[in-house]
Design a protein around this motif. Sequence first.
Motif, PDB file in Angstrom:
ATOM      1  N   SER A 172       0.816  -1.214   0.000  1.00 37.03           N
ATOM      2  CA  SER A 172       0.000   0.000   0.000  1.00 37.03           C
ATOM      3  C   SER A 172       0.849   1.262   0.000  1.00 37.03           C
ATOM      4  O   SER A 172       1.881   1.331   0.671  1.00 37.03           O
ATOM      5  CB  SER A 172      -0.918   0.012   1.232  1.00 37.03           C
ATOM      6  N   ASP A 173       0.377   2.263  -0.748  1.00 39.39           N
ATOM      7  CA  ASP A 173       1.000   3.579  -0.702  1.00 39.39           C
ATOM      8  C   ASP A 173       0.430   4.409   0.447  1.00 39.39           C
ATOM      9  O   ASP A 173       1.138   5.202   1.068  1.00 39.39           O
ATOM     10  CB  ASP A 173       0.752   4.328  -2.017  1.00 39.39           C
ATOM     11  N   VAL A 174      -0.861   4.222   0.698  1.00 39.46           N
ATOM     12  CA  VAL A 174      -1.550   4.948   1.762  1.00 39.46           C
ATOM     13  C   VAL A 174      -2.414   3.960   2.535  1.00 39.46           C
ATOM     14  O   VAL A 174      -3.098   3.119   1.940  1.00 39.46           O
ATOM     15  CB  VAL A 174      -2.451   6.076   1.194  1.00 39.46           C
ATOM     16  N   VAL A 175      -2.389   4.062   3.866  1.00 36.51           N
ATOM     17  CA  VAL A 175      -3.248   3.248   4.717  1.00 36.51           C
ATOM     18  C   VAL A 175      -4.065   4.190   5.595  1.00 36.51           C
ATOM     19  O   VAL A 175      -3.506   5.078   6.256  1.00 36.51           O
ATOM     20  CB  VAL A 175      -2.445   2.268   5.596  1.00 36.51           C
ATOM     21  N   ILE A 176      -5.383   4.015   5.588  1.00 38.13           N
ATOM     22  CA  ILE A 176      -6.274   4.862   6.380  1.00 38.13           C
ATOM     23  C   ILE A 176      -7.042   3.989   7.373  1.00 38.13           C
ATOM     24  O   ILE A 176      -7.810   3.115   6.972  1.00 38.13           O
ATOM     25  CB  ILE A 176      -7.267   5.624   5.481  1.00 38.13           C
ATOM     26  N   MET A 177      -6.831   4.237   8.649  1.00 37.38           N
ATOM     27  CA  MET A 177      -7.542   3.498   9.693  1.00 37.38           C
ATOM     28  C   MET A 177      -8.775   4.296  10.113  1.00 37.38           C
ATOM     29  O   MET A 177      -8.759   5.070  11.071  1.00 37.38           O
ATOM     30  CB  MET A 177      -6.619   3.260  10.890  1.00 37.38           C
ATOM     31  N   ALA A 178      -9.864   4.112   9.366  1.00 38.47           N
ATOM     32  CA  ALA A 178     -11.116   4.796   9.681  1.00 38.47           C
ATOM     33  C   ALA A 178     -12.018   3.948  10.562  1.00 38.47           C
ATOM     34  O   ALA A 178     -13.028   4.434  11.072  1.00 38.47           O
ATOM     35  CB  ALA A 178     -11.857   5.154   8.388  1.00 38.47           C
ATOM     36  N   ALA A 179     -11.660   2.684  10.748  1.00 39.81           N
ATOM     37  CA  ALA A 179     -12.475   1.784  11.568  1.00 39.81           C
ATOM     38  C   ALA A 179     -12.412   2.186  13.033  1.00 39.81           C
ATOM     39  O   ALA A 179     -11.410   2.718  13.513  1.00 39.81           O
ATOM     40  CB  ALA A 179     -11.998   0.348  11.402  1.00 39.81           C
ATOM     41  N   ALA A 180     -13.509   1.926  13.740  1.00 38.19           N
ATOM     42  CA  ALA A 180     -13.541   2.101  15.196  1.00 38.19           C
ATOM     43  C   ALA A 180     -13.370   0.709  15.808  1.00 38.19           C
ATOM     44  O   ALA A 180     -14.341  -0.031  15.966  1.00 38.19           O
ATOM     45  CB  ALA A 180     -14.859   2.731  15.631  1.00 38.19           C
ATOM     46  N   VAL A 181     -12.136   0.356  16.091  1.00 38.58           N
ATOM     47  CA  VAL A 181     -11.861  -0.996  16.588  1.00 38.58           C
ATOM     48  C   VAL A 181     -12.108  -1.075  18.087  1.00 38.58           C
ATOM     49  O   VAL A 181     -12.004  -0.081  18.818  1.00 38.58           O
ATOM     50  CB  VAL A 181     -10.411  -1.425  16.268  1.00 38.58           C
ATOM     51  N   SER A 182     -12.433  -2.266  18.552  1.00 34.96           N
ATOM     52  CA  SER A 182     -12.635  -2.491  19.988  1.00 34.96           C
ATOM     53  C   SER A 182     -11.291  -2.455  20.701  1.00 34.96           C
ATOM     54  O   SER A 182     -10.359  -3.163  20.316  1.00 34.96           O
ATOM     55  CB  SER A 182     -13.305  -3.855  20.207  1.00 34.96           C
ATOM     56  N   ASP A 183     -11.187  -1.632  21.715  1.00 37.13           N
ATOM     57  CA  ASP A 183      -9.924  -1.513  22.451  1.00 37.13           C
ATOM     58  C   ASP A 183      -9.656  -2.727  23.331  1.00 37.13           C
ATOM     59  O   ASP A 183      -8.506  -3.034  23.644  1.00 37.13           O
ATOM     60  CB  ASP A 183      -9.942  -0.257  23.318  1.00 37.13           C
ATOM     61  N   TYR A 184     -10.725  -3.419  23.723  1.00 39.54           N
ATOM     62  CA  TYR A 184     -10.576  -4.573  24.611  1.00 39.54           C
ATOM     63  C   TYR A 184     -11.356  -5.770  24.069  1.00 39.54           C
ATOM     64  O   TYR A 184     -12.319  -5.623  23.316  1.00 39.54           O
ATOM     65  CB  TYR A 184     -11.083  -4.245  26.019  1.00 39.54           C
ATOM     66  N   ARG A 185     -10.929  -6.948  24.486  1.00 36.00           N
ATOM     67  CA  ARG A 185     -11.649  -8.183  24.178  1.00 36.00           C
ATOM     68  C   ARG A 185     -11.769  -8.999  25.460  1.00 36.00           C
ATOM     69  O   ARG A 185     -11.036  -8.780  26.439  1.00 36.00           O
ATOM     70  CB  ARG A 185     -10.925  -8.979  23.099  1.00 36.00           C
ATOM     71  N   VAL A 186     -12.680  -9.942  25.458  1.00 38.09           N
ATOM     72  CA  VAL A 186     -12.876 -10.818  26.624  1.00 38.09           C
ATOM     73  C   VAL A 186     -11.703 -11.788  26.720  1.00 38.09           C
ATOM     74  O   VAL A 186     -11.287 -12.387  25.718  1.00 38.09           O
ATOM     75  CB  VAL A 186     -14.205 -11.590  26.499  1.00 38.09           C
ATOM     76  N   LYS A 187     -11.179 -11.923  27.915  1.00 36.50           N
ATOM     77  CA  LYS A 187     -10.012 -12.776  28.102  1.00 36.50           C
ATOM     78  C   LYS A 187     -10.327 -14.230  27.777  1.00 36.50           C
ATOM     79  O   LYS A 187      -9.545 -14.920  27.112  1.00 36.50           O
ATOM     80  CB  LYS A 187      -9.501 -12.659  29.541  1.00 36.50           C
ATOM     81  N   GLU A 188     -11.467 -14.706  28.246  1.00 31.92           N
ATOM     82  CA  GLU A 188     -11.870 -16.087  27.990  1.00 31.92           C
ATOM     83  C   GLU A 188     -13.277 -16.101  27.414  1.00 31.92           C
ATOM     84  O   GLU A 188     -14.236 -15.740  28.096  1.00 31.92           O
ATOM     85  CB  GLU A 188     -11.811 -16.919  29.275  1.00 31.92           C
ATOM     86  N   ILE A 189     -13.403 -16.517  26.157  1.00 33.14           N
ATOM     87  CA  ILE A 189     -14.707 -16.581  25.498  1.00 33.14           C
ATOM     88  C   ILE A 189     -15.402 -17.875  25.893  1.00 33.14           C
ATOM     89  O   ILE A 189     -14.823 -18.968  25.773  1.00 33.14           O
ATOM     90  CB  ILE A 189     -14.546 -16.529  23.971  1.00 33.14           C
ATOM     91  N   SER A 190     -16.620 -17.779  26.374  1.00 37.22           N
ATOM     92  CA  SER A 190     -17.370 -18.981  26.753  1.00 37.22           C
ATOM     93  C   SER A 190     -17.835 -19.716  25.501  1.00 37.22           C
ATOM     94  O   SER A 190     -18.313 -19.091  24.543  1.00 37.22           O
ATOM     95  CB  SER A 190     -18.588 -18.587  27.598  1.00 37.22           C
ATOM     96  N   ASN A 191     -17.687 -21.031  25.478  1.00 38.32           N
ATOM     97  CA  ASN A 191     -18.148 -21.806  24.315  1.00 38.32           C
ATOM     98  C   ASN A 191     -19.624 -22.137  24.390  1.00 38.32           C
ATOM     99  O   ASN A 191     -20.189 -22.735  23.489  1.00 38.32           O
ATOM    100  CB  ASN A 191     -17.320 -23.076  24.143  1.00 38.32           C
ATOM    101  N   LYS A 192     -20.256 -21.740  25.502  1.00 36.15           N
ATOM    102  CA  LYS A 192     -21.696 -21.911  25.668  1.00 36.15           C
ATOM    103  C   LYS A 192     -22.307 -20.577  26.072  1.00 36.15           C
ATOM    104  O   LYS A 192     -21.634 -19.729  26.662  1.00 36.15           O
ATOM    105  CB  LYS A 192     -21.997 -22.962  26.739  1.00 36.15           C
TER     106      LYS A 192
END
Length: 396
Positions: A265-285
């Motif tokens: 890429s010549d130019v990269v634009i981060m226009a997304a609003a990404v989640s700053d945090y995620r759950v440490k352990e995702i429950s499978n149920k």
Amino acid sequence: MSKKNVVFFITGGIAVYKAASLVRIFVKNGYNARVVMSDSAQKFVTPLTFEALTHTKVITDIFNNDTEFIPHVELANWADFAVVLPATANVVGKMANGIADDTVSTCLLAIDKPKYVILAMNDKMYENPATQRNIETLVADGIKVMEPKVGLLAEGYEAKGRMPEPDEIFQWVKKCNIQKNDLEGKVITISAGSTIEPIDPVRYLTNHSSGKMGFELAKVAANRGAIVNLVSGPTKLTPPQNVNFVDIKTTTDMKDTMLNLLPKSDVVIMAAAVSDYRVKEISNKKIKKDGESLQLTLVQNPDILKELGHKKGKGQIIIGFAAETNNLENYAKGKLKSKNADFIVANDVSRKDIGFGTDENEVIIFGQNDFKQKISKASKEIIAEKIFDVLSMKGE
């Protein structure tokens, strides 16, 4: 662009009253204008109104006119471009499918010059899948389409379907007629929308980003000649034509995709609003409701903009967005430095009229060497154009 010839195709919708103002603006700015009206349009405004504004005979029936030429052929030769408004679901469907069963549709089919379609209709008709397919077909055929606004409709409630104001339409058509190709050959990668972070199989963390700003940036970049990669989290939007669309979900997905595309890429634009945090352990149920409170342990997500900024190569440009609710300038300048970005586009998301989920925005662009430029409230398409104008001005 003055002294060019424009044909207005006026169709039957309540917004037809704005068409007279638009024709007047074009004439006042030095354009030669002619008008074709549908039968239903004449039930709202008489041809005499447009004849007084253009000083030419309005065409209402190609089989019953007092001129010697064949209107649909003569107009095709005369016109430099055509404007269709208020573009109803009916005329959009006819244009998309090559139907020529009345004066307006016959003349439109004969014109092989640029066409500008100004949408205006009830929100239910606009959102109908058939209408959306027809709009996509027009865009794919190279016809410029101006989206309707959210506002008070004739039905008495607010929704998306209101025709933009004449001044805005004029500026949009004028801009399209002098379309820039300053990004030709550039590879531009843009992130858009929000990311989602699963909690369990049915729940997740996210934010209010609609993706509209990123999608407008991608559309404008492609229109100006760039090769565009659009990396987006879940949205309700249809990807623009002529872009490489990559659908992702989590912040980790977006990070991997953006870093993979960075070297190309010549130019990269981060226009997304990404989640700053995620759950440490995702429950499978599915987590069942048990008690009055629930505790989740969150861990910090990767800082994508920072990684891009510190891994960029010579000549590459990194642009980030700062969606803030307070201390806008201070936070934006801090982000510019800490992320090693070239530009930060900052906007105040505490305002209800701009930012997340709206069709308009107002931003301040901060750059290196104390560069600062405010872009006043405008449609997100216009904001996108001005962002790339800044990029071109700075030598990219």
